[in-house]
Motif scaffolding. Sequence first.
Motif, PDB file in Angstrom:
ATOM      1  N   VAL A   1       0.815  -1.226   0.000  1.00  0.00           N
ATOM      2  CA  VAL A   1       0.000   0.000   0.000  1.00  0.00           C
ATOM      3  C   VAL A   1       0.841   1.266   0.000  1.00  0.00           C
ATOM      4  CG1 VAL A   1      -1.830  -1.241   1.220  1.00  0.00           C
ATOM      5  CG2 VAL A   1      -0.253   0.227   2.495  1.00  0.00           C
ATOM      6  N   LYS A   2       2.150   1.134   0.069  1.00  0.00           N
ATOM      7  CA  LYS A   2       3.017   2.311   0.084  1.00  0.00           C
ATOM      8  C   LYS A   2       2.798   3.156  -1.164  1.00  0.00           C
ATOM      9  CE  LYS A   2       6.880   0.666   2.947  1.00  0.00           C
ATOM     10  NZ  LYS A   2       8.288   0.202   2.956  1.00  0.00           N
ATOM     11  N   GLY A   3       2.707   4.450  -0.935  1.00  0.00           N
ATOM     12  CA  GLY A   3       2.496   5.363  -2.045  1.00  0.00           C
ATOM     13  C   GLY A   3       1.039   5.555  -2.417  1.00  0.00           C
ATOM     14  N   ARG A   4       0.162   4.709  -1.889  1.00  0.00           N
ATOM     15  CA  ARG A   4      -1.269   4.808  -2.200  1.00  0.00           C
ATOM     16  C   ARG A   4      -2.105   5.141  -0.970  1.00  0.00           C
ATOM     17  NH1 ARG A   4      -3.998   0.439  -3.856  1.00  0.00           N
ATOM     18  NH2 ARG A   4      -2.687  -1.049  -2.709  1.00  0.00           N
ATOM     19  N   PHE A   5      -1.715   4.630   0.165  1.00  0.00           N
ATOM     20  CA  PHE A   5      -2.453   4.844   1.405  1.00  0.00           C
ATOM     21  C   PHE A   5      -1.682   5.801   2.304  1.00  0.00           C
ATOM     22  CE2 PHE A   5      -4.828   0.477   1.638  1.00  0.00           C
ATOM     23  CZ  PHE A   5      -5.277   0.663   0.339  1.00  0.00           C
ATOM     24  N   THR A   6      -2.428   6.603   3.046  1.00  0.00           N
ATOM     25  CA  THR A   6      -1.821   7.524   3.998  1.00  0.00           C
ATOM     26  C   THR A   6      -2.574   7.446   5.312  1.00  0.00           C
ATOM     27  OG1 THR A   6      -1.166   9.037   2.219  1.00  0.00           O
ATOM     28  CG2 THR A   6      -1.165   9.903   4.465  1.00  0.00           C
ATOM     29  N   ILE A   7      -1.841   7.227   6.391  1.00  0.00           N
ATOM     30  CA  ILE A   7      -2.450   7.196   7.714  1.00  0.00           C
ATOM     31  C   ILE A   7      -2.203   8.532   8.399  1.00  0.00           C
ATOM     32  CG2 ILE A   7      -0.425   6.218   8.884  1.00  0.00           C
ATOM     33  CD1 ILE A   7      -2.411   4.530  10.563  1.00  0.00           C
ATOM     34  N   SER A   8      -3.194   8.992   9.126  1.00  0.00           N
ATOM     35  CA  SER A   8      -3.057  10.239   9.875  1.00  0.00           C
ATOM     36  C   SER A   8      -3.897  10.130  11.135  1.00  0.00           C
ATOM     37  CB  SER A   8      -3.496  11.429   9.036  1.00  0.00           C
ATOM     38  OG  SER A   8      -4.858  11.321   8.677  1.00  0.00           O
ATOM     39  N   SER A   9      -3.644  11.030  12.050  1.00  0.00           N
ATOM     40  CA  SER A   9      -4.385  10.978  13.307  1.00  0.00           C
ATOM     41  C   SER A   9      -4.755  12.374  13.762  1.00  0.00           C
ATOM     42  CB  SER A   9      -3.577  10.266  14.388  1.00  0.00           C
ATOM     43  OG  SER A   9      -2.396  10.985  14.680  1.00  0.00           O
TER      44      SER A   9
ATOM     45  N   GLN B   1      -6.436   7.192   4.487  1.00  0.00           N
ATOM     46  CA  GLN B   1      -6.809   7.655   3.156  1.00  0.00           C
ATOM     47  C   GLN B   1      -6.278   6.656   2.148  1.00  0.00           C
ATOM     48  OE1 GLN B   1      -8.666  10.392   2.158  1.00  0.00           O
ATOM     49  NE2 GLN B   1      -8.514   9.476   0.126  1.00  0.00           N
ATOM     50  N   MET B   2      -7.180   6.075   1.381  1.00  0.00           N
ATOM     51  CA  MET B   2      -6.797   5.033   0.429  1.00  0.00           C
ATOM     52  C   MET B   2      -7.072   5.543  -0.977  1.00  0.00           C
ATOM     53  SD  MET B   2      -8.286   1.673   2.416  1.00  0.00           S
ATOM     54  CE  MET B   2     -10.000   2.130   2.155  1.00  0.00           C
ATOM     55  N   ASN B   3      -6.017   5.720  -1.733  1.00  0.00           N
ATOM     56  CA  ASN B   3      -6.113   6.187  -3.105  1.00  0.00           C
ATOM     57  C   ASN B   3      -5.677   5.089  -4.065  1.00  0.00           C
ATOM     58  OD1 ASN B   3      -6.862   8.743  -2.111  1.00  0.00           O
ATOM     59  ND2 ASN B   3      -4.729   9.436  -2.074  1.00  0.00           N
TER      60      ASN B   3
ATOM     61  N   LEU C   1      -7.185   2.708  -5.438  1.00  0.00           N
ATOM     62  CA  LEU C   1      -7.602   1.395  -4.953  1.00  0.00           C
ATOM     63  C   LEU C   1      -7.671   0.387  -6.094  1.00  0.00           C
ATOM     64  CD1 LEU C   1     -10.243   2.591  -2.385  1.00  0.00           C
ATOM     65  CD2 LEU C   1      -8.338   1.059  -1.866  1.00  0.00           C
ATOM     66  N   GLN C   2      -7.303  -0.818  -5.761  1.00  0.00           N
ATOM     67  CA  GLN C   2      -7.290  -1.923  -6.718  1.00  0.00           C
ATOM     68  C   GLN C   2      -8.145  -3.070  -6.187  1.00  0.00           C
ATOM     69  OE1 GLN C   2      -5.863  -1.516  -9.731  1.00  0.00           O
ATOM     70  NE2 GLN C   2      -5.406   0.560  -8.974  1.00  0.00           N
ATOM     71  N   PRO C   3      -8.609  -3.944  -7.070  1.00  0.00           N
ATOM     72  CA  PRO C   3      -9.437  -5.068  -6.598  1.00  0.00           C
ATOM     73  C   PRO C   3      -8.771  -5.882  -5.491  1.00  0.00           C
ATOM     74  CG  PRO C   3      -9.594  -4.881  -8.978  1.00  0.00           C
ATOM     75  CD  PRO C   3      -8.546  -3.881  -8.544  1.00  0.00           C
ATOM     76  N   GLU C   4      -7.473  -5.967  -5.517  1.00  0.00           N
ATOM     77  CA  GLU C   4      -6.772  -6.742  -4.484  1.00  0.00           C
ATOM     78  C   GLU C   4      -6.795  -6.068  -3.111  1.00  0.00           C
ATOM     79  OE1 GLU C   4      -5.593  -5.887  -7.456  1.00  0.00           O
ATOM     80  OE2 GLU C   4      -3.521  -5.148  -7.350  1.00  0.00           O
ATOM     81  N   ASP C   5      -7.278  -4.849  -3.059  1.00  0.00           N
ATOM     82  CA  ASP C   5      -7.459  -4.163  -1.772  1.00  0.00           C
ATOM     83  C   ASP C   5      -8.785  -4.547  -1.122  1.00  0.00           C
ATOM     84  OD1 ASP C   5      -6.013  -1.307  -3.348  1.00  0.00           O
ATOM     85  OD2 ASP C   5      -5.033  -2.611  -1.866  1.00  0.00           O
ATOM     86  N   THR C   6      -9.605  -5.278  -1.841  1.00  0.00           N
ATOM     87  CA  THR C   6     -10.891  -5.699  -1.297  1.00  0.00           C
ATOM     88  C   THR C   6     -10.683  -6.579  -0.073  1.00  0.00           C
ATOM     89  OG1 THR C   6     -12.009  -5.595  -3.432  1.00  0.00           O
ATOM     90  CG2 THR C   6     -12.974  -7.046  -1.770  1.00  0.00           C
ATOM     91  N   ALA C   7     -11.295  -6.177   1.024  1.00  0.00           N
ATOM     92  CA  ALA C   7     -11.129  -6.889   2.290  1.00  0.00           C
ATOM     93  C   ALA C   7     -12.017  -6.235   3.340  1.00  0.00           C
ATOM     94  CB  ALA C   7      -9.672  -6.848   2.747  1.00  0.00           C
ATOM     95  N   VAL C   8     -12.102  -6.897   4.462  1.00  0.00           N
ATOM     96  CA  VAL C   8     -12.662  -6.256   5.646  1.00  0.00           C
ATOM     97  C   VAL C   8     -11.495  -5.595   6.366  1.00  0.00           C
ATOM     98  CG1 VAL C   8     -13.901  -6.568   7.804  1.00  0.00           C
ATOM     99  CG2 VAL C   8     -14.503  -7.955   5.817  1.00  0.00           C
ATOM    100  N   TYR C   9     -11.637  -4.326   6.645  1.00  0.00           N
ATOM    101  CA  TYR C   9     -10.585  -3.563   7.299  1.00  0.00           C
ATOM    102  C   TYR C   9     -10.929  -3.408   8.778  1.00  0.00           C
ATOM    103  CZ  TYR C   9      -8.338  -2.499   2.884  1.00  0.00           C
ATOM    104  OH  TYR C   9      -7.666  -2.597   1.689  1.00  0.00           O
ATOM    105  N   TYR C  10      -9.936  -3.676   9.613  1.00  0.00           N
ATOM    106  CA  TYR C  10     -10.103  -3.615  11.057  1.00  0.00           C
ATOM    107  C   TYR C  10      -9.141  -2.597  11.657  1.00  0.00           C
ATOM    108  CZ  TYR C  10     -12.448  -8.135  10.522  1.00  0.00           C
ATOM    109  OH  TYR C  10     -13.294  -9.141  10.149  1.00  0.00           O
TER     110      TYR C  10
END
Length: 119
Positions: free
Chosen positions: A64-72, A82-84, A86-95
């Motif tokens: 996910v490097k370069g596509r996702f950004t975590i912030s608080s 923030q998920m930019n 996105l690709q089909p392989e990112d499909t999942a349940v996120y916890y």
Amino acid sequence: DVQLQASGGGLVQAGGSLRLSCAASGFTFDDYAIGWFRQAPGKEREGVSCIRSSDGNPYYADSVKGRFTISSDNAKNTVYLQMNSLQPEDTAVYYCRLRRRMTPQSDYWGQGTQVTVSS
């Protein structure tokens, strides 16, 4: 009690974006890591990204490097993903997971939020 409330999942086309939020409450420790894991059907849960309270440095899985950004937002005890691109392989349940880093180490999990990326 520690509670984590995740939100922001949904259905998006490949190349699209989503932003996940995780609001944490009920904790008093100040040395922790908070972040996101995901689990796709038939696969093990994997770490996606996290951020540590001690230094604010983010961690990202290579996928996910370069596509996702975590912030608080510490005032709101909320972490965002923030998920930019996105690709089909990112499909999942996120916890969302909050880890107390001091002894005794403890993990707290939020409910999952489904992210589905269509091709």
